[in-house]
Motif scaffolding. Structure first.
Motif, PDB file in Angstrom:
ATOM      1  N   PHE A 604       3.576   6.995  -3.035  1.00  0.00           N
ATOM      2  CA  PHE A 604       4.479   7.460  -4.237  1.00  0.00           C
ATOM      3  C   PHE A 604       5.134   6.215  -4.930  1.00  0.00           C
ATOM      4  O   PHE A 604       5.271   6.268  -6.121  1.00  0.00           O
ATOM      5  CB  PHE A 604       5.566   8.134  -3.497  1.00  0.00           C
ATOM      6  N   ILE A 605       5.417   5.076  -4.075  1.00  0.00           N
ATOM      7  CA  ILE A 605       6.047   3.852  -4.512  1.00  0.00           C
ATOM      8  C   ILE A 605       4.913   3.353  -5.518  1.00  0.00           C
ATOM      9  O   ILE A 605       5.205   2.898  -6.669  1.00  0.00           O
ATOM     10  CB  ILE A 605       6.497   3.127  -3.421  1.00  0.00           C
ATOM     11  N   THR A 606       3.705   2.854  -5.071  1.00  0.00           N
ATOM     12  CA  THR A 606       2.743   2.268  -5.592  1.00  0.00           C
ATOM     13  C   THR A 606       2.534   2.793  -7.122  1.00  0.00           C
ATOM     14  O   THR A 606       2.008   2.303  -7.991  1.00  0.00           O
ATOM     15  CB  THR A 606       1.618   1.942  -4.968  1.00  0.00           C
ATOM     16  N   ARG A 607       2.292   4.288  -6.753  1.00  0.00           N
ATOM     17  CA  ARG A 607       1.818   5.058  -7.991  1.00  0.00           C
ATOM     18  C   ARG A 607       2.831   4.765  -8.966  1.00  0.00           C
ATOM     19  O   ARG A 607       2.552   4.745 -10.342  1.00  0.00           O
ATOM     20  CB  ARG A 607       1.590   6.434  -7.631  1.00  0.00           C
ATOM     21  N   TRP A 611       1.239  -0.616  -8.928  1.00  0.00           N
ATOM     22  CA  TRP A 611       0.621  -1.245  -8.050  1.00  0.00           C
ATOM     23  C   TRP A 611      -1.061  -1.295  -8.015  1.00  0.00           C
ATOM     24  O   TRP A 611      -1.439  -0.446  -8.131  1.00  0.00           O
ATOM     25  CB  TRP A 611       0.747  -1.198  -6.508  1.00  0.00           C
ATOM     26  N   PRO A 612      -1.895  -2.210  -7.806  1.00  0.00           N
ATOM     27  CA  PRO A 612      -1.418  -3.721  -7.519  1.00  0.00           C
ATOM     28  C   PRO A 612      -1.077  -4.474  -8.796  1.00  0.00           C
ATOM     29  O   PRO A 612      -1.510  -4.190  -9.856  1.00  0.00           O
ATOM     30  CB  PRO A 612      -2.831  -4.320  -6.949  1.00  0.00           C
ATOM     31  N   PHE A 613      -0.231  -5.514  -8.435  1.00  0.00           N
ATOM     32  CA  PHE A 613      -0.079  -6.310  -9.466  1.00  0.00           C
ATOM     33  C   PHE A 613      -0.609  -7.647  -9.798  1.00  0.00           C
ATOM     34  O   PHE A 613      -1.252  -8.345  -8.946  1.00  0.00           O
ATOM     35  CB  PHE A 613       1.516  -6.600  -9.349  1.00  0.00           C
ATOM     36  N   ALA A 614      -0.598  -8.314 -10.983  1.00  0.00           N
ATOM     37  CA  ALA A 614      -1.316  -9.154 -11.453  1.00  0.00           C
ATOM     38  C   ALA A 614      -0.342 -10.189 -11.780  1.00  0.00           C
ATOM     39  O   ALA A 614       0.794  -9.945 -11.814  1.00  0.00           O
ATOM     40  CB  ALA A 614      -2.074  -8.936 -12.930  1.00  0.00           C
ATOM     41  N   ALA A 655       3.390  -4.873   1.128  1.00  0.00           N
ATOM     42  CA  ALA A 655       3.430  -5.234  -0.180  1.00  0.00           C
ATOM     43  C   ALA A 655       4.439  -6.099  -0.786  1.00  0.00           C
ATOM     44  O   ALA A 655       4.214  -6.791  -1.700  1.00  0.00           O
ATOM     45  CB  ALA A 655       3.593  -3.779  -0.746  1.00  0.00           C
ATOM     46  N   GLN A 656       5.887  -5.831  -0.545  1.00  0.00           N
ATOM     47  CA  GLN A 656       6.920  -6.586  -0.948  1.00  0.00           C
ATOM     48  C   GLN A 656       6.616  -8.069  -0.855  1.00  0.00           C
ATOM     49  O   GLN A 656       6.917  -8.898  -1.545  1.00  0.00           O
ATOM     50  CB  GLN A 656       8.238  -6.242  -0.457  1.00  0.00           C
ATOM     51  N   LYS A 657       6.247  -8.540   0.394  1.00  0.00           N
ATOM     52  CA  LYS A 657       5.817  -9.852   0.835  1.00  0.00           C
ATOM     53  C   LYS A 657       4.868 -10.296  -0.242  1.00  0.00           C
ATOM     54  O   LYS A 657       4.867 -11.449  -0.716  1.00  0.00           O
ATOM     55  CB  LYS A 657       5.366  -9.989   2.023  1.00  0.00           C
TER      56      LYS A 657
END
Length: 769
Positions: A604-607, A611-614, A655-657
């Motif tokens: 839910f958060i990544t959607r 995510w993923p980030f460049a 993921a936050q790291k």
């Protein structure tokens, strides 16, 4: 120029009265531009001040409850005495509401003039529009219409109606008892049951006060450290475990263990809000005790100081807190043992201001009070071939530590730092000289009003004291300002002692608000908070009610989301920066998901966050990544309070790291991001007024001729107005516009059902337009 000077003088008089920065009367800048710019500042400030010109009348906070229609299916009253003539009924009701005796009875029963107006109108509407009235009221009115009764006979029925729409009339005494906050020391009977030793370690920055308190903490059988920031709590956690004293870490978003998850350590390092007032300790340390006065967070220090169950309570902070602590201890029958400390290293105020960024030297830290200044100053320094470390409040902790390590490393090529006042506490920095880029800072007072004023004595001392750290390469510290006109003011600030603290903050607890909700079940959480604050009784010789505007902001945002009151209260305590639209949007989505009893998963958060980030390519990209980091912080904060519906804390933390590492790389290349931002905006629409682009142009830019009026052209030709001055005026104007834009964006969040990434894209498109 005489008229312009008189106009400026008038505005400066207003500015001084409002504690705003004044305009030099000798300034050659155009009168129209100056007055327009100053008017923007004054008008916006006056509007903010006028929002709360005094305590809100409590009656205006009680919203009328809808009255249920008569449950009787049959019109029994009409069957018994006949139907009522509504025209004659209206005449009687109007006469009833106008009687002086009736108004006197209303006041005796708690209905002031404001409530009377609404109650009379509601009762009149109810009687006229109802298909059938309660039998007793119907018969009473019929008797009056037939001259068999007196008009005053209506009052008991009116009062019954008034208490239905205003239920507080029956429980006002209970509400006042619940919100009686005059003796907060009595809220903690376990702390009052023991004799605590209170030790105050008082001194300026770099005086060793916290070191002495921490030595007692490390040698105790058990202890708790309560700090203002996650970074400080983490530092104590690491130091304690390194010294062989097992210590756990407890922050709003994180738990770490000195031994194991199943074996709690006897020592705990925590952020002050997470302090346990139910666990006994031998030694407790409360750092930065002067934060008692903080308009938003002061309640947490008050709670820790009054509630900690510890044989010894060591508090560290400015000497200005001593008198208030002694007065509070009189209410707890405790005494304060004072240890005073002097600064360990020398601090010198330089005789001249920096004047130009060409004069920046190794070990310098330029302190700014806005992100725009951070961006512009760092870009200009790097344009001179010097590498810069950047620290501001919105950066993740890992990024701050990485920037600090780069600056502190004698072998690193980075010798200059640009930072906000976030460096005032929480980071160990080896700074030779502090340079105040400005000494004017916007702030929020305890009434929720925005103020623009010279920094406080306490803030000046705290920030300046960061120069010259004991046992580093820069033991002798220096301090100055960027502008020469600010130097004398800074010198005056630093020559004074910290302002004595007058009051400590308090905040309504969840239990108190639940009791309010029991008596006022139809009220919203925001409304309950308003009523509580207006009805509460506080010993204002010692305490004040902390600002609840951020709490109310979140409460109003999720007002329409169906949540239990306790869960709603917890959600509204979330550590969210309401100026970040994307974070607010995600907060709303998470609350909706929770209300449906659906797990808030990592997917839910990544959607919703993309995510993923460049790696960020522009400053806007970097700001979005910072917002996503805050969303993940929000998730972790909620995961410790609602574990069943936030099951993926570990995945989010990993993921936050990774995101922290990406942000670090972006900050290391901040000048390139600024250049890309400027290039992309120019390519998109050629808008020369784009705020970040303009704010990065410290040197005199070319002003488009299309934006110049005749007066401006003439002053430019005469050399009385420079393009740089005009650019500064535009910067201030754009800052106002951007603030209004953010406010508008936040107001629309409740109606926004798009996913988080769409909300972010909309914000970007809106800015470009």
């Amino acid at each position: 120029m005489q008229n312009s000077r008189s106009g400026v003088n008038l505005l400066n008089t207003l500015a001084r009265n409002l504690s705003l920065r004044t305009i030099p009367t000798h300034s050659p800048i155009s009168a129209s531009a100056l007055i327009a710019t100053k008017y923007v500042h004054l008008s916006s400030y006056v509007q903010a001040r006028n929002k709360k010109t005094g305590p809100q009348h409590v009656s205006t906070l009680f919203k009328p409850v809808p009255v249920p229609t008569n449950a009787d299916e049959h019109d029994v009253g009409s069957e018994m005495v006949g139907k009522l003539d509504k025209t004659e009924l209206l005449k009687i009701l109007n006469k009833f509401t106008q009687k002086r005796e009736i108004k006197g009875l209303c006041i005796e029963n708690g209905l002031d003039s404001y409530l009377q107006q609404q109650a009379f109108a509601s009762f009149r509407r109810y009687c006229i529009e109802a298909e059938n009235l309660p039998v007793d009221l119907h018969i009473t009115i019929s008797d009056i219409l037939h001259n068999a009764g007196h008009i005053d006979d209506i009052f008991p029925y009116f009062l019954r109606h008034a208490k239905t729409i205003f239920p507080h009339l029956d429980c006002m005494d209970d509400l006042k008892k619940i919100s009686d906050l005059r003796t907060p020391a009595n809220w903690y009977p376990s702390a009052r049951a023991i004799t605590r030793k209170i030790v105050f370690h008082a001194g300026p920055t770099n005086s060793g006060k916290t070191y002495h308190a921490m030595e007692r903490f490390l040698t105790a059988k058990s202890g708790v450290y309560c700090g203002p920031l996650k970074l400080l709590a983490t530092e104590v956690f690491n130091k304690s475990n390194d010294r062989g004293t097992p210590c756990d870490l407890v922050t709003g978003e994180e738990r770490k263990y000195g031994i194991s998850e199943n074996t709690p350590a006897d020592h705990v390092a925590c952020t002050v809000e997470m302090t346990s007032v139910n666990t006994p300790y031998e030694v407790a340390v409360i750092d930065e005790i002067q934060q008692l006065r903080d308009p938003q967070r002061g309640w947490a220090w008050t709670r820790a100081f009054l509630g900690l169950i510890a044989e010894e309570v060591h508090v560290c902070g400015e000497s200005g807190a001593l008198e208030l602590l002694q007065k509070i201890c009189e209410t707890t029958n405790e005494t304060v043992e004072v240890h005073n400390y002097d600064r360990l290293t020398e601090l010198t105020i330089e005789d001249s201001a920096l004047g130009s960024l060409d004069n920046v030297q190794p070990g310098d830290c330029i302190v700014c009070f806005s992100k725009n200044d951070i961006y512009s100053v760092s870009r200009e320094i790097e344009a001179r071939g010097k590498e810069v470390a950047v620290i501001y409040g919105g950066l993740p902790p890992g990024t701050k530590l990485a920037q600090a390590a780069k600056f502190n490393d004698p072998d690193n090529s980075c010798k200059v730092m640009v930072a906000t006042d976030a460096i005032g506490m929480g980071l160990n920095l080896s700074i030779r000289r502090i340079i105040f880029y400005s000494i004017i800072k916007p702030s929020m007072n305890e009434k929720g009003e925005k103020e623009i004023d010279t920094i406080s004595i306490s803030a000046a001392l705290q920030i300046a004291g960061r120069a010259g750290r004991y046992r580093t390469q820069w033991e002798h510290g220096y301090v100055t300002t960027f502008r020469s006109e600010d130097l004398q003011t800074l010198r005056k600030l630093l020559s004074q002692k910290p302002e004595p603290l007058k009051q400590a903050g308090l905040h309504p607890t969840a239990d108190q608000i639940e009791l309010y909700a029991y008596h006022l079940p139809k009220s919203t959480l925001s409304n309950l908070m308003d009523i509580f604050v207006n009805l509460c009784t506080v010993d204002d010789s010692l305490y004040f009610m902390c600002n609840i505007e951020d709490f109310k902001f979140l409460a109003e945002m999720i007002e329409h989301v169906p949540l239990p009151l306790r869960a709603r209260y917890v959600f509204c305590c979330s550590p969210i920066n309401k100026k970040m639209p994307f974070v607010c949007s995600m907060f709303l989505k998470i609350a909706r998901q929770y209300s449906r009893n659906e797990p808030i998963t990592f997917d839910f958060i990544t959607r919703n966050c993309g995510w993923p980030f460049a790696l960020p390519k522009t400053i806007i990209d970097l700001m979005h990544l910072e917002s996503v980091f805050d969303v993940m912080d929000l998730y972790l904060w909620l995961s410790y309070r609602f574990m069943d519906l936030f099951p993926d804390a570990m995945s989010v933390r990993i993921a936050q790291k990774e995101l922290d590492d990406i942000i670090q790389q972006g900050v290391f290349q901040i000048t390139r991001l600024l250049k890309n931002t400027e290039a992309s905006q120019s390519a998109a629409d050629g808008d020369m007024s784009y705020s970040i682009r303009r704010s990065t142009q410290l040197r005199e830019p070319r002003v488009p001729s299309s934006s110049r009026g005749r007066l401006t052209e003439r002053l430019l030709a005469q050399g009385l107005l420079t393009p740089g001055m005009l650019s500064e005026l535009r910067k201030e104007w754009d800052a106002q516009q951007q603030s209004l834009e953010q406010s508008t964006t936040l107001k629309s969040l409740n109606d926004d059902d798009d996913d988080g990434s769409n909300a972010y894209k909309k914000m970007r498109r809106k800015r470009r337009k």
